[in-house]
Design an enzyme around this catalytic site. Structure first.
Site, PDB file in Angstrom:
ATOM      1  N   ASP A  23     -55.181   5.706 -14.663  1.00 53.31           N
ATOM      2  CA  ASP A  23     -55.494   4.827 -15.782  1.00 53.31           C
ATOM      3  C   ASP A  23     -56.857   4.215 -15.566  1.00 53.31           C
ATOM      4  O   ASP A  23     -57.247   3.940 -14.420  1.00 53.31           O
ATOM      5  CB  ASP A  23     -54.456   3.719 -15.946  1.00 53.31           C
ATOM      6  CG  ASP A  23     -54.473   3.160 -17.368  1.00 53.31           C
ATOM      7  OD1 ASP A  23     -53.803   3.747 -18.239  1.00 53.31           O
ATOM      8  OD2 ASP A  23     -55.170   2.154 -17.608  1.00 53.31           O
ATOM      9  N   ASP A  52     -61.857   6.788 -15.334  1.00 55.75           N
ATOM     10  CA  ASP A  52     -61.994   7.068 -16.752  1.00 55.75           C
ATOM     11  C   ASP A  52     -61.452   8.475 -16.996  1.00 55.75           C
ATOM     12  O   ASP A  52     -61.935   9.449 -16.418  1.00 55.75           O
ATOM     13  CB  ASP A  52     -63.471   6.979 -17.142  1.00 55.75           C
ATOM     14  CG  ASP A  52     -63.720   7.282 -18.619  1.00 55.75           C
ATOM     15  OD1 ASP A  52     -62.781   7.719 -19.315  1.00 55.75           O
ATOM     16  OD2 ASP A  52     -64.863   7.095 -19.064  1.00 55.75           O
ATOM     17  N   CYS A 108     -49.279   7.619 -30.421  1.00 55.89           N
ATOM     18  CA  CYS A 108     -48.308   6.881 -31.233  1.00 55.89           C
ATOM     19  C   CYS A 108     -48.981   6.479 -32.541  1.00 55.89           C
ATOM     20  O   CYS A 108     -48.792   5.380 -33.055  1.00 55.89           O
ATOM     21  CB  CYS A 108     -47.750   5.668 -30.482  1.00 55.89           C
ATOM     22  SG  CYS A 108     -48.978   4.629 -29.693  1.00 55.89           S
ATOM     23  N   SER A 139     -43.923   4.315 -18.253  1.00 50.19           N
ATOM     24  CA  SER A 139     -42.588   4.813 -18.589  1.00 50.19           C
ATOM     25  C   SER A 139     -42.553   6.339 -18.633  1.00 50.19           C
ATOM     26  O   SER A 139     -41.590   6.960 -18.165  1.00 50.19           O
ATOM     27  CB  SER A 139     -42.133   4.238 -19.934  1.00 50.19           C
ATOM     28  OG  SER A 139     -43.048   4.592 -20.959  1.00 50.19           O
ATOM     29  N   LYS A 140     -43.606   6.951 -19.171  1.00 47.82           N
ATOM     30  CA  LYS A 140     -43.649   8.418 -19.198  1.00 47.82           C
ATOM     31  C   LYS A 140     -43.881   8.968 -17.790  1.00 47.82           C
ATOM     32  O   LYS A 140     -43.337  10.017 -17.424  1.00 47.82           O
ATOM     33  CB  LYS A 140     -44.740   8.897 -20.161  1.00 47.82           C
ATOM     34  CG  LYS A 140     -44.519   8.485 -21.618  1.00 47.82           C
ATOM     35  CD  LYS A 140     -45.620   9.017 -22.508  1.00 47.82           C
ATOM     36  CE  LYS A 140     -45.458   8.544 -23.944  1.00 47.82           C
ATOM     37  NZ  LYS A 140     -45.732   7.086 -24.071  1.00 47.82           N
ATOM     38  N   PRO A 158     -48.399   1.874 -19.252  1.00 49.75           N
ATOM     39  CA  PRO A 158     -47.725   1.119 -18.195  1.00 49.75           C
ATOM     40  C   PRO A 158     -46.797   1.926 -17.299  1.00 49.75           C
ATOM     41  O   PRO A 158     -46.327   1.418 -16.303  1.00 49.75           O
ATOM     42  CB  PRO A 158     -46.931   0.080 -18.971  1.00 49.75           C
ATOM     43  CG  PRO A 158     -46.619   0.757 -20.268  1.00 49.75           C
ATOM     44  CD  PRO A 158     -47.812   1.611 -20.586  1.00 49.75           C
ATOM     45  N   ASP A 164     -51.640  11.466 -23.011  1.00 48.14           N
ATOM     46  CA  ASP A 164     -51.182  10.472 -23.984  1.00 48.14           C
ATOM     47  C   ASP A 164     -52.333   9.497 -24.211  1.00 48.14           C
ATOM     48  O   ASP A 164     -52.437   8.470 -23.558  1.00 48.14           O
ATOM     49  CB  ASP A 164     -49.944   9.750 -23.454  1.00 48.14           C
ATOM     50  CG  ASP A 164     -49.320   8.833 -24.483  1.00 48.14           C
ATOM     51  OD1 ASP A 164     -49.244   9.229 -25.652  1.00 48.14           O
ATOM     52  OD2 ASP A 164     -48.920   7.708 -24.115  1.00 48.14           O
ATOM     53  N   CYS A 219     -53.559   9.149 -18.821  1.00 45.64           N
ATOM     54  CA  CYS A 219     -53.627   7.759 -19.295  1.00 45.64           C
ATOM     55  C   CYS A 219     -52.232   7.166 -19.115  1.00 45.64           C
ATOM     56  O   CYS A 219     -51.464   7.052 -20.059  1.00 45.64           O
ATOM     57  CB  CYS A 219     -54.065   7.692 -20.754  1.00 45.64           C
ATOM     58  SG  CYS A 219     -55.588   8.610 -21.110  1.00 45.64           S
ATOM     59  N   ALA A 220     -51.903   6.794 -17.894  1.00 47.44           N
ATOM     60  CA  ALA A 220     -50.506   6.642 -17.507  1.00 47.44           C
ATOM     61  C   ALA A 220     -49.903   5.268 -17.774  1.00 47.44           C
ATOM     62  O   ALA A 220     -48.712   5.160 -18.043  1.00 47.44           O
ATOM     63  CB  ALA A 220     -50.347   6.978 -16.020  1.00 47.44           C
TER      64      ALA A 220
END
Length: 741
Positions: free
Chosen positions: A200, A227, A306, A174-175, A172, A253, A169-170
């Site tokens: 994504d 998905d 998060c 940053s990771k 936007p 994530d 689930c990449a």
């Protein structure tokens, strides 16, 4: 009153001309624009007080931290020498300038390094985005941060460049960017054997992900659109046979309620409710299950959110460990970041509905609520099983411990295949060769079996929730005529969103290569088969390159996955170059990838030459130092490419030379060689703020062109070089010596 009968009211205008209720760009963070939002949520406080995830006596401090704006943080990226140079510039110039300043009555604290981040490459300060953007005293620092953010290179981490990595689930991105940086830990290896596949589900967010990835200029990144809970299993050729692709590392994530982001996402305060977590729990488990299915034995998957809610955190991990039947275990990652403060995972929690009703065990849940509350949301009731899971190895980062946001992370190690992957179906067959749908031989056990034999899951299929031995899809095998048992035909992938151009790999005998090979004197080991275009017909405008491993994946899975973008641009067409025998010029994005293979048309330039090339639009050759000037006049094929930390590409005209380097990369390199370029609010150069070291090769002509230079976007640098070099543009590569590092 009905909708149609409601009177239309004209929006009231604020003093600044904005419609009432709309926020300006400056109100997009903490500030006056959010004064109407009260940072209180009694349900939130009650919920986390009951769960006791915060140490006793610290809850008020925790809530106070949640109400404070998140401090600005920065992460320094770049090749090893680049990162060190930027860090030196930050410490010796920008940090000293901002410390002890007062803005709007607030004293600016000196930035401090994050104690848990390696090599002082991450820093934080109490500066907010609004202060950075609005204060003239901090304008230079703000411009530095913006331009360096847009000029990302590669960071130095201790990482295995052979790892195959999946970011599920990449967006936007940053990771994802950090994962790519890790692969390129050795700048002398243009093609690491590993790669990153960034996925994504949102098609539009995939293009944001592409934008982030492109700044890294890596041939080892692929962006796909699926998905995550049903991301397809991929295949690749290995030793002459087709194998399943299992990943060495997976970042999971997952989408979450995000209550750990209250410090920056203010709307969460009024929107938070426990139903958010209850609705996301099932999706989070499905994504995590699909992740561990595709993880190689011995590999690691990081599950993160998060969110501080155990329904999204420990409950998902516990369900995953229980389904795995010992195939997974939680790793103790505390030693990896010794300076990081965190709370260990909890082993006891309750479930609360949005109405405030608590349940301690699944047996207490009314049947009418079984669609909202699932058994996997509760901790295991067997004490021995619960102890064996070692949930305390999970890590929850609380905001008040290190002035951060809230975060949860767990590292899972795969010790054996997942239990539903070990159970292979037996295939009844009389003539299996008649079926083209059979899976690879190593996945299936061939043998006679009765028609009513029980069918178990095929490797890689997700188990039904709560029962790992039962597949999600009921008919994994079909019995066709002649008693031949074969897997059902695969479902056709639904393509949605924008239609992408094809990825077309060139052959070794493509007519493009001979002139390019001769012009740049490419070394014999140049990987021609890794070069691709985005068109089947017509002239090829751009040439891209991917690593050998990504080429393998693309060729074997073109019908199984929707690829949004991959590869790094290495050459762009310039038709005026045909008169010199080569219609393609170098692209700055791919210069680090190509440099090890180019043996001609390379200039060895000094630091002063770098300043000339990057601050003057089309400097005359005479502006260069004598050595570089003589090399540029000759551009003989016998020049050898030296080992160096900075590579630039450009065009040599009859009397001038031009660097094809995008704007923000120019600023990045200029700062590395000690030149500071600053623009005022009106976009004009500020004479008093442009600093040029003593002995610089700058002159009045170069400075007068500086404003024009800073207005150009990177794409303008990619246009034909014939306008300013009408008498004969020739593509070159330039390299500066070690004194610029």
């Amino acid at each position: 009153m009905g909708r149609k009968n409601r009177p239309r009211q004209r929006a009231q205008q604020n003093r600044d001309g904005r419609a009432e209720g709309k926020r300006s760009r400056d109100d997009a963070g903490w500030g006056a624009g959010y004064s109407e939002i009260i940072k209180e949520n009694k349900l939130f406080e009650h919920y986390y007080t009951e769960l006791k995830i915060v140490p006793e006596g610290e809850f008020e401090e925790f809530m106070q931290a949640m109400r404070e704006p998140l401090p600005a943080t920065m992460r320094i990226t770049g090749y090893k020498s680049h990162a060190k140079e930027i860090l030196h510039t930050l410490k010796e110039k920008y940090f000293k300038e901002v410390q002890d300043l007062e803005v709007d009555g607030q004293k600016i604290e000196a930035p401090q390094p994050l104690s848990w981040y390696p090599d002082e490459l991450a820093w934080h300060t109490n500066l907010s985005r609004k202060i950075l953007r609005k204060s003239p005293l901090l304008e230079k620092f703000h411009q530095f941060l913006v331009s360096e953010t847009e000029s990302v290179n590669k960071n130095q981490w201790n990482f295995v460049p052979q790892h195959k990595i999946l970011d599920m689930c990449a967006a936007p991105g940053s990771k994802t960017a950090q994962l790519i940086e890790m692969l390129h830990s050795d700048m002398d290896i243009p093609f690491p054997e590993g790669f990153v596949i960034a996925n994504d589900v949102d098609n539009k967010r995939c293009y944001l992900l592409v934008h982030q990835a492109k700044r890294l200029n890596s041939p080892c990144i692929m962006v796909v659109n699926h998905d995550a809970s049903s991301i397809p299993r991929l295949y690749f050729d290995q030793d002459g046979k087709k194998d399943i692709l299992f990943y060495d590392r997976i970042l999971c994530d997952v989408p979450c309620s995000g209550d750990g982001t209250m410090r920056k996402n203010i709307d969460v305060w009024k929107k938070w409710t426990t139903s958010n977590s209850l609705q996301l729990h099932g999706l989070q488990i499905r994504i995590a299950v699909r992740g561990v299915e595709q993880l190689a034995v011995g590999g690691r998957m990081v599950y993160s959110t998060c969110s501080l809610n155990p329904i999204e955190d420990e409950a998902v991990i516990a369900a995953l460990l229980e389904k795995s039947e010992g195939a997974l275990e939680l790793a103790d990652a505390s030693a990896d970041l010794p300076g990081l403060k965190y709370m260990p995972g909890i082993t006891s929690w309750k479930v609360m509905t949005k109405e405030g009703q608590w349940f301690s065990d699944w047996s207490e849940v009314l049947k009418s609520r079984h669609t909202q509350i699932r058994p996997t949301m509760f901790p295991p009731t067997d004490p021995e099983k619960l102890a064996s899971m070692k949930l305390e190895r999970c890590m929850r980062i609380l905001p008040h411990h290190q002035n951060t946001g809230g975060f949860f992370v767990a590292v899972l190690v795969k010790k054996a295949p997942m239990p539903w992957n070990r159970r292979y179906p037996k295939i009844c067959h009389k003539d299996v060769s008649s079926s083209s749908e059979l899976a690879p031989a190593e996945e299936l056990q061939m043998g006679e079996c009765p028609a009513d034999a029980p069918v178990e899951a095929v490797e890689g299929e997700s188990p039904a929730e709560g029962n790992p031995s039962v597949p999600d899809t009921p008919d994994l095998l079909e019995v066709k005529k002649d008693d031949v048992c074969v897997p059902p035909p695969p479902k056709k992938m639904k393509l949605f969103g924008f239609k992408e151009d094809p990825f077309v790999f060139l052959t070794e005998d493509d007519p493009i290569f001979p002139p390019v090979q001769a012009f740049y004197d490419l070394s014999p080991d140049f990987p021609k088969l890794n070069v691709l275009t985005r068109t089947h017909e017509g002239k090829k405008r751009h040439l891209y390159m991917v690593s050998k491993e990504l080429r393998n994946v693309l060729l074997n899975n073109s019908e199984r996955m929707k690829v949004i973008n991959t590869g790094v641009k290495i050459w762009s067409r310039n038709t005026d170059g045909e008169q010199f025998g080569c219609a393609f010029r170098l692209a700055q994005e791919g210069v680090y990838t190509l440099c090890p293979y180019i043996r001609a048309r390379i200039l060895n330039i000094s630091v002063e030459d770098v300043k000339v090339l990057l601050t003057q639009e089309n400097p005359f050759l005479s502006k260069l130092g004598d050595d570089a000037h003589n090399q540029a006049k000759k551009l003989g094929p016998d020049l050898n490419a030296p080992q160096c930390p900075i590579d630039l590409c450009g065009w040599r005209g009859k009397t001038s030379i031009r660097a094809f380097v995008p704007r923000n990369e120019r600023l990045h390199y200029l700062r590395m060689v000690g030149v500071e370029v600053f623009r005022d609010k009106q976009g004009k150069r500020n004479d008093g703020s442009t600093e040029i070291p003593e002995g610089s090769a700058e002159d009045a002509e170069g400075l007068s062109q500086e404003a024009d230079l800073l207005e150009q976007e990177g794409e303008e640098m990619e246009q034909n070089g014939s306008e300013s070099n009408a008498n004969g543009p020739e593509p070159i590569g330039s390299t500066c010596d070690g004194s610029a590092s």
